[in-house]
Each structure stands twice: as structure tokens, then as C-alpha cells.
Design an enzyme around this catalytic site. Structure first.
Site: not given
Ligand SMILES: Nc1ncnc2c1ncn2[C@@H]1O[C@H](COP(=O)(O)OP(=O)(O)OP(=O)(O)O)[C@@H](O)[C@H]1O
Ligand SMILES: Nc1nc2c(ncn2[C@@H]2O[C@H](COP(=O)(O)O)[C@@H](O)[C@H]2O)c(=O)[nH]1
Length: 400
Positions: A140-141, A143-146, A173, A266, A277, A300
């Protein structure tokens, strides 16, 4: 060299040496016109090497490419021919390292064979006992919350799920730890490892290199846990095209405005990075929703609702009411004979040391094998047929 007509003979298993030949620590398994000789010794050192004698090539030894992580050497093993692979039971080895598979005719081996014309290709994969489910790819993109959803899952079910720790060339980070959140690495080092075939997938994401090593997924399987991969859409596409069977879930934001808010709140990215992004997010959402890569799409919006839906997809309601306890390890008797009845492998202790030991029978059920190279082979089930108290923990919680 040419292809041997192994399909039918694989089924029939026309010849099989189950026992190590004394002194050589080799087994030979005949499949069609080919004889697979596994193991050997040189200067008193044991090794696990595969050699193939091909009767289609006037009975000559042919070049063999061995893919996957090889088992470490052992002083003897048994080999049992299954449908498309050879089961290797290592003698005198650790409980978590005694079952291996040498794939000779799986889809992966056939794919790789096409890339290695002129050589024979085989692939190693370690066997993992128990019914661990296939890995889950979450995409997922940014910041979506994965990460947030995965953290919730790992916190609630720590013994069930394991995170595949990716490699990345981006800088850590503040709170991120090397080896826990990512393996932070140099670009040239990662590129070399990619070239050496150590990665299941890799992609350039938001200007940095990210990738999942085969080892990262194997480590989770070895711990008997279901592997969770957090990777971008390009990575998901590569895994979809790889032999790794997985469940693919795409996480979608409720709107672009909300995605932007989450990324900004975040506070981990520079303004330039946030904009990059967000630009990439548009394309990722389009691909995520329409490419056919993903089995499920979750929105989400409200975090709690999304988490509940994720748990439903993963069948966690079922697990919560009927926890499965499966044995994870096997103590192979040091001296044993092996026989095969349909999909059941009977391992019989032949030790004369203890009378009761001779009664120890272990049955390995290979009817539900899943996965395989590159990575582990799951779905091995074990039962003791005629157990004795020291060797078998009948409640299924301990080593056999
Ligand atoms: N349903 C939600 N509602 C509001 N805020 C949320 C929700 N889910 C996640 N967040 C917040 O959104 C921010 C981004 O979430 P997270 O870091 O889990 O995203 P991510 O998809 O893992 O991003 P990345 O791909 O950059 O690692 C965090 O600060 C998190 O607390
Ligand atoms: N193709 C891959 N994408 C990955 C991997 N590990 C993380 N990710 C994706 O990168 C972005 C950015 O992550 P961030 O930690 O810098 O915010 C995010 O969409 C991850 O899902 C990987 O091993 N392979």
C-alpha cells in the site's frame, strides 16, 4: 544432455537407496535415466554435494547447478524419492536441521532449468514441521498504515507471526534499529547480493533500494511462524511472479488528503520526500486496485475496523477459539531405516543399544507439502506410531 522423461518414473520411484553406503556417506536415487548421487567425503570431511549421472548422455556425469541454501554436511543421510523431489533425512543432526528436500522437478526447478540450459538444475529447501500458513504480503502507499497494522498483529499474536526484515539503502529513522526494522545496507553491497541471487524481490522505492532476502523469509519459517512482508507494489508483483506462495493484501487510504495528513503528522520525511511519496502513491493505488496482484483490498479509514478486517482475512477468529499446537522438531534416531508407504515415510530406529529404542517408529506425512525453494518446505506432519516415553511427547507440544 537433454531432458529425461522423469515424470512417470518420479511417480513410480523405480530405484532408491535409502541408506548411506558405509564409508562414502552417499545415497543414490534413480529417476528415469538419471542417477542422483548425494553426499560424499574428501580427506575425512563430509560434504553434501549433488552429482548426476545421465544415461541419456552416454552415462556421463553432467554439470549440476545447486540452488537454494544447502544443508550443512552430516555423517550420513537417508534419501527417499517423492513425486518431484528427494526427501533427505540427515543422521545425527539437530532436530531443527534434519529434514531437507532436494527438488528435481518442481515448477521452480523447471523455470530455472530454462535459464541454465546445458546444465542440470536442482534446488535445496529445508523442511519445516507443522501447519504454518503461507506468507502474507502487505502492500500500500507510504503512510497508509501498513506498519501500524503489522505492529498490532505482532503484538497480539507474537507466537504466530514473524516479520520479514527487509534490506534498504535508506538511512535509519530515529528509533529504527538495524536488523529489527530493516537491515540498513550500502547500495553496492546490496547490489552485489542481488546479483548473487540472495533476494526474493527488490525494487527502487522513493529513490532508495529495498528488498526481501530469501533468508529473511526462511528465518521466520524456521521459527514456525507465518511470515509477514511489508513491501511496495513493485515488490508484490515480483513475489506474485516468484514461486513463493503468499496471500496478497493491499491497504488503501480513505482519501489522498488523509494520506497526506498521516505522512506529514508522522514527521519522518522531509518535505521533498513527502511530495515524492504522495506522487508515487497515486500510481500505487491505481495498480493496487486494478492490477490483479492482490487477493484482498482493505480500506484503512478507522484503524480498529481495518485491524478487525485484517484479522478476519487471516482467519484469526478461528485460531483464537481452536489454538493449534503442532510439534516443531523431530529427534531422528541416530541409526534408522526408512521406508515409504504412499505419502507416509516410516522411520524406524535400528539402534541395538536399547531394546526399547528398536520399537521407536516415527511417521512423517508428506501428503500436504507446501512452499519449497527458494525458501522452506512447509506442511510436514509427524506422528509417533509406536512410541516410548523418552522419545515421544504425545501431547504434540514437544520434540519427538
Ligand atoms: N487508520 C488510521 N487513522 C489515522 N492515522 C493512522 C491510521 N493508520 C495509521 N495511522 C498513522 O499514520 C501514520 C503512517 O502509518 P504507518 O507508518 O503505519 O504507514 P506505512 O504504510 O507503514 O508507511 P511506510 O510505507 O512509509 O512505511 C502513522 O503515524 C500512524 O500512526
Ligand atoms: N519492494 C520492497 N518494498 C519494500 C521493502 N521493504 C519496505 N518496502 C516498502 O518501501 C516503502 C517505504 O518504506 P519506508 O520504511 O521507507 O517508509 C513502503 O511502501 C514499504 O512497503 C522490501 O523489502 N521490498
Amino acid at each position: 544432455m537433454g531432458e529425461a522423461p522423469i515424470g512417470q518414473d518420479l511417480q513410480n520411484g523405480n530405484d532408491n537407496d535409502f541408506e548411506s553406503k558405509s564409508g562414502t556417506f552417499e545415497t543414490s536415487t534413480i529417476i528415469g535415466e538419471k542417477k542422483y548421487v548425494i553426499g560424499g567425503t574428501a580427506g575425512g570431511t563430509f560434504y553434501v554435494k549433488v552429482q548426476i549421472l545421465d544415461n541419456n548422455c552416454l552415462g556421463e556425469w553432467v554439470n549440476v547447478v545447486e540452488l537454494g541454501t544447502k544443508p550443512i554436511s552430516c555423517n550420513g543421510h537417508s534419501a527417499v524419492l517423492l513425486k518431484d523431489r528427494i526427501l533427505i533425512l540427515k543422521k545425527n543432526s539437530n532436530p531443527d536441521d534434519c529434514i531437507w528436500f532436494l527438488e528435481v522437478d518442481t515448477t521452480y526447478v523447471r523455470q530455472q532449468q530454462k535459464k541454465n540450459l546445458g546444465t542440470e538444475v536442482v534446488a535445496w529447501s529445508k523442511g519445516v514441521i507443522g501447519n504454518v500458513e503461507k506468507p502474507v504480503v502487505i502492500s500500500g502507499p507510504s503512510g497508509v498504515g501498513k506498519g501500524t497494522l503489522i505492529s498490532l498483529l505482532m503484538k497480539e499474536f507474537p507466537s504466530m507471526f514473524g516479520f520479514s526484515v527487509s534490506h534498504t539503502t535508506r538511512a535509519p529513522r530515529g528509533m529504527e534499529k538495524d536488523g529489527v526494522h530493516y537491515h540498513f545496507t550500502e547500495k553496492n553491497v546490496m547490489e552485489k547480493e542481488i546479483k548473487d541471487g540472495k533476494f526474493l524481490e527488490f525494487a527502487s522505492v522513493h529513490g532508495n533500494l529495498y528488498g526481501t532476502s530469501v533468508e529473511a523469509v526462511e528465518l521466520v519459517s524456521d521459527a514456525g511462524k507465518r511470515c509477514i512482508l511489508d513491501i511496495d507494489v513493485q515488490g508484490a508483483r515480483s513475489v506474485r511472479a516468484s514461486p513463493l506462495e503468499a496471500m496478497f493484501i493491499f491497504i488503501c487510504p480513505p482519501s489522498m488528503d488523509e494520506l497526506e495528513k498521516r505522512l506529514r503528522d508522522r514527521g519522518t520525511e522531509t518535505e521533498e520526500q513527502v511530495l515524492k511519496r504522495l506522487r508515487n502513491a497515486q500510481a500505487e493505488i491505481e495498480q493496487g486496485r486494478s492490477s490483479g496482484i492482490f487477493d484482498h483490498i482493505l480500506f484503512n479509514d478507522n484503524l480498529e475496523d481495518c485491524y478487525e478486517n485484517l484479522k478476519k482475512l487471516l482467519g484469526l477468529d478461528e485460531y483464537a477459539t481452536t489454538p493449534k499446537s503442532v510439534p516443531k522438531e523431530i529427534n531422528l534416531p541416530r541409526d534408522h531405516s526408512v521406508s515409504k508407504i504412499d505419502d507416509k515415510i516410516i522411520i524406524n530406529s535400528t539402534s541395538s543399544k536399547l531394546e526399547k529404542e528398536s520399537k521407536n517408529l516415527i511417521m512423517l506425512d508428506v501428503s500436504c507439502l507446501k512452499g519449497g525453494a527458494p525458501g522452506r518446505t512447509r506442511g510436514l506432519n509427524i506422528e509417533a506410531i509406536d512410541s516410548f516415553s523418552e522419545g515421544f511427547n504425545g501431547n504434540g507440544n514437544g520434540p519427538i
